[in-house]
Write a protein that holds these residues in place. Structure first.
Motif, PDB file in Angstrom:
ATOM      1  N   ALA B 119       0.831  -1.207   0.000  1.00  0.00           N
ATOM      2  CA  ALA B 119       0.000   0.000   0.000  1.00  0.00           C
ATOM      3  C   ALA B 119       0.862   1.252   0.000  1.00  0.00           C
ATOM      4  CB  ALA B 119      -0.937  -0.007   1.213  1.00  0.00           C
ATOM      5  N   ALA B 120       1.897   1.281   0.837  1.00  0.00           N
ATOM      6  CA  ALA B 120       2.739   2.474   0.922  1.00  0.00           C
ATOM      7  C   ALA B 120       3.503   2.687  -0.378  1.00  0.00           C
ATOM      8  CB  ALA B 120       3.702   2.349   2.104  1.00  0.00           C
ATOM      9  N   THR B 123       1.158   3.679  -3.270  1.00  0.00           N
ATOM     10  CA  THR B 123       0.663   5.038  -3.073  1.00  0.00           C
ATOM     11  C   THR B 123       1.734   6.058  -3.461  1.00  0.00           C
ATOM     12  OG1 THR B 123      -0.678   4.267  -1.243  1.00  0.00           O
ATOM     13  CG2 THR B 123      -0.359   6.627  -1.417  1.00  0.00           C
ATOM     14  N   PHE B 124       2.978   5.747  -3.085  1.00  0.00           N
ATOM     15  CA  PHE B 124       4.071   6.653  -3.456  1.00  0.00           C
ATOM     16  C   PHE B 124       4.215   6.717  -4.980  1.00  0.00           C
ATOM     17  CE2 PHE B 124       8.620   7.743  -3.967  1.00  0.00           C
ATOM     18  CZ  PHE B 124       8.563   8.984  -3.359  1.00  0.00           C
ATOM     19  N   LEU B 125       4.086   5.580  -5.631  1.00  0.00           N
ATOM     20  CA  LEU B 125       4.171   5.527  -7.095  1.00  0.00           C
ATOM     21  C   LEU B 125       3.159   6.476  -7.749  1.00  0.00           C
ATOM     22  CD1 LEU B 125       4.488   1.926  -8.561  1.00  0.00           C
ATOM     23  CD2 LEU B 125       6.015   3.849  -8.863  1.00  0.00           C
ATOM     24  N   ARG B 126       2.001   6.611  -7.096  1.00  0.00           N
ATOM     25  CA  ARG B 126       0.950   7.432  -7.684  1.00  0.00           C
ATOM     26  C   ARG B 126       1.342   8.907  -7.773  1.00  0.00           C
ATOM     27  NH1 ARG B 126      -4.514   6.173  -4.629  1.00  0.00           N
ATOM     28  NH2 ARG B 126      -5.423   7.466  -6.248  1.00  0.00           N
ATOM     29  N   PHE B 127       2.395   9.300  -7.078  1.00  0.00           N
ATOM     30  CA  PHE B 127       2.826  10.696  -7.162  1.00  0.00           C
ATOM     31  C   PHE B 127       3.715  10.966  -8.374  1.00  0.00           C
ATOM     32  CE2 PHE B 127       1.865  10.687  -2.563  1.00  0.00           C
ATOM     33  CZ  PHE B 127       0.979  11.745  -2.579  1.00  0.00           C
ATOM     34  N   MET B 140      -4.689   2.390  -7.751  1.00  0.00           N
ATOM     35  CA  MET B 140      -5.611   2.334  -6.628  1.00  0.00           C
ATOM     36  C   MET B 140      -6.298   0.975  -6.579  1.00  0.00           C
ATOM     37  SD  MET B 140      -8.541   5.043  -5.764  1.00  0.00           S
ATOM     38  CE  MET B 140      -9.923   4.256  -6.560  1.00  0.00           C
ATOM     39  N   ILE B 143      -3.989  -1.777  -5.192  1.00  0.00           N
ATOM     40  CA  ILE B 143      -3.924  -1.871  -3.730  1.00  0.00           C
ATOM     41  C   ILE B 143      -5.171  -2.558  -3.191  1.00  0.00           C
ATOM     42  CG2 ILE B 143      -3.757  -0.590  -1.575  1.00  0.00           C
ATOM     43  CD1 ILE B 143      -2.475   1.665  -3.011  1.00  0.00           C
ATOM     44  N   LEU B 144      -6.323  -2.091  -3.671  1.00  0.00           N
ATOM     45  CA  LEU B 144      -7.593  -2.621  -3.173  1.00  0.00           C
ATOM     46  C   LEU B 144      -7.692  -4.130  -3.370  1.00  0.00           C
ATOM     47  CD1 LEU B 144     -10.492  -2.299  -2.184  1.00  0.00           C
ATOM     48  CD2 LEU B 144     -11.161  -1.836  -4.534  1.00  0.00           C
ATOM     49  N   CYS B 147      -5.240  -6.213  -1.245  1.00  0.00           N
ATOM     50  CA  CYS B 147      -5.639  -6.357   0.159  1.00  0.00           C
ATOM     51  C   CYS B 147      -6.775  -7.351   0.295  1.00  0.00           C
ATOM     52  CB  CYS B 147      -6.094  -5.013   0.715  1.00  0.00           C
ATOM     53  SG  CYS B 147      -4.738  -3.903   1.000  1.00  0.00           S
ATOM     54  N   LEU B 148      -7.814  -7.168  -0.524  1.00  0.00           N
ATOM     55  CA  LEU B 148      -8.994  -8.018  -0.381  1.00  0.00           C
ATOM     56  C   LEU B 148      -8.647  -9.479  -0.590  1.00  0.00           C
ATOM     57  CD1 LEU B 148     -11.836  -5.982  -2.057  1.00  0.00           C
ATOM     58  CD2 LEU B 148     -11.412  -6.382   0.369  1.00  0.00           C
TER      59      LEU B 148
END
Lengths: 391, 391
Positions: B119-120, B123-127, B140, B143-144, B147-148
């Motif tokens: 997740a971390a 998320t950083f990649l998204r920047f 996104m 990640i979802l 996790c699921l």
């Protein structure tokens, strides 16, 4: 392998740059990781009864979808999601009951009709500019929840249970995201907007402070020092700042009282100031072209206008910088007033100079930028001043 | 009740305006309604075996989330969603199996660690700016889904079944959205971008064609005809077109061959042309200020420069309009060449005029706009010309 290595190096360099540009991004990534882990562990251990079971998945989904960079965006999405789910749930349960009454045959037709109408109408609503700015996400969730609930096959009571269960898990997920976002190093969109507007004004100020000297040096000896010319490019980012400012203002409107900002802080004022700043930047864009112009002004003409122009430009720059500082510290920008007055005097002098002197047979084109900067900037500085006083 | 009535009227007026501005919006709303109804009915009747059951909900969710206004945006989201779900599913199943091997105690720790890391990092990649532009949504979803799937409590085989089921329903939903979007009156982002760039150039052309006459009329008799001045404001929307152009170009890159455009149409070229157009618009913004200037130029001066300036402005305008037409019809802009040549001649004449004549004791400030428009516009037209030829 050589190519691959180059790509990896390139990738690492981008990563470093992204992190350095705004270290809050790294913290944000860690925050998302934390929120996802905690909600996943909740999903994994599932302390609640079995009936809650698979619905917990909605909590995981809500966290990742709602969690945004700034508090305002996260709160906005969370509230949108919560309220839209609730309203759509009520409507969905209502329609479901209504459809049950019509019996086996009528039910699918009625349901299909309702879904079509609601989906089409709400989608059309999303095009309304004002609604789009603040409730776009909520409307999407509204359609989704309405469809899922109204069309579900459960009996009436089960539907209610189901809807309630989903609402509570979504609220749980959304609030996990909101709380993590606010508690751990929050990023306030309002602060960002505040700083952006102030920094943009400052950039213009920096440009103007440097412009006078730079212009006369360049066209004077035809050469200028290389290096440290970055300040002459800084204003460029102001030209296209409109979109960023508007979305930040939209996020900021969701934010509660924090730091020096109250809940109903006049965020639209920033947009007004921002628009004026951009107006000024357009003019600077036009002026800056003369820095690298091929046409050289004869030195004797230059020396005549140099003093007034340099003064004007640097005083305007100082005034803008004072305004930026005043916005940053949220004080009245009284320190900018003398600079504005000075620049007005300088511009009057220049106008008189242009009027009284008989110009010899010289190319007029060269005097244009200096004269333009004079008349344009005084206006802009004055109007920015008005707005800044309102902050 | 009076207030309420006023609000309803206001609302109806906005709705009418939104629909009239772009009738494709109404069609889009109906399309979304249709897609939602069909997928809901599928959910309702559920022709597949019971095991598929609740997963069908993912299809409904995918339709509403993926369905966007233009084909490019819908395709982009659909592909992002499909590919991200597939990759995250694979990784999730892998991690799940790995975690099962470590036994009861290690499992939650290992899973939590993985979720946090993925997740971390993602998320950083998204920047990253480039990744954000095209794959933000996919990351996104990655990640979802990860996790699921990884955290789910099922046994190994069940996890595989579950993941496969979810992937297929998501693909079904996404393809419903994409197919509806493409088959029924498709809205191509590429067409929109093409028209936007051409229209923007045309707007500048309209302004310049009208500017010469308007300027000398205004400052000549101090009055101008009211009404039909809209053409003088049209260029303003060009100033802030950057964001729209960039997002349209991003969407257009997803689109397959359609109409006159191939799959790998040089969309970035449009951004270059758009940037040059905006450069030109900044200059026009600076010039247009002189239309309502308080300072009046003495008539004798005016008459001297009027011919050259009007000619220059109208020829530039014509050239830009020809360029816009050339872009629209995708032909070589050869018709613009004579106009550009004419405007260049006119600007030379003006320069000569300014050089040779001894100006009397007049306020120089008034001659600035005309002279500015000359030198600035020739450059811009020439560079736009270069790019237009490449189309």
């Amino acid at each position: 392998p050589e190519k691959l290595r180059a790509k990896v190096v390139e990738f690492a360099r981008t990563a470093k740059k992204v992190g350095q540009d705004d270290p809050r991004r790294i913290i944000h990534a860690l925050k998302v990781g934390l929120a996802m882990t905690s909600v996943s562990m909740f999903y994994y251990f599932n302390p609640l009864e079995d009936g809650f079971g698979d619905s917990t998945m909605w909590a995981v989904l809500s966290v990742i979808v709602v969690f945004e960079f700034s508090v305002g965006a996260t709160l906005g999405k969370g509230l949108n999601r919560g309220i839209a789910t609730f309203l759509a749930g009520c409507l969905g349960v209502g329609v479901h009951c209504l459809a049950t009454l019509t019996g086996e045959r009528g039910q699918p037709i009625l349901l299909g009709l309702f879904v079509f109408l609601i989906a089409a109408m709400v989608t059309f609503l999303r095009f309304f500019p004002r609604i789009k700015a603040r409730f776009d996400y909520g409307l999407m969730i509204f359609i989704l929840t309405f469809c899922l609930i109204s069309v579900s096959k459960y009996e009436d009571e089960e539907v209610l249970d189901n809807a309630f269960e989903r609402l509570s898990t979504i609220l749980m997920g959304a609030s996990t995201a909101v709380i993590t976002c606010i508690i751990i190093w929050p990023v306030w969109a309002g602060d960002d907007l505040h700083n952006l507007v102030a920094t943009n004004i400052e950039k213009l100020g920096t440009f103007l402070e440097g412009f006078g000297g730079e212009y006369f040096r360049v066209s004077g000896d035809g050469q200028s020092q290389e290096g440290d010319k970055a300040f002459l490019q800084g204003y460029r980012s102001v030209l296209n700042s409109k979109g960023t400012e508007e979305s930040l203002a939209n996020f900021a409107k969701w934010e509660p009282h924090h730091g020096r900002f109250t809940f109903r802080h006049p965020w639209n004022q920033y947009l007004t100031v921002g628009a004026l700043t951009r107006q000024c930047a357009y003019k600077i864009e036009a002026i800056s072209r003369y820095l690298n112009s091929d046409i050289k002004t004869p030195p004797e003409i230059q020396s005549k206008i140099e003093e007034a122009c340099t003064k004007m430009s640097s005083e305007c720059g100082k005034a803008l910088k004072e305004l930026a500082l005043a916005i940053k510290t949220m004080t009245l920008p009284s320190l900018a007033d003398p600079h504005i007055a000075n620049s007005k005097i300088a511009s009057k002098n220049l106008k008189a100079l242009l009027k009284t002197q008989l110009w010899e047979d010289n190319d007029l084109l060269e005097m244009i930028p200096a004269a333009t900067v004079a008349s344009l900037l005084i206006d802009v500085v004055a109007s920015t001043d008005k707005i800044a006083e309102a902050v």
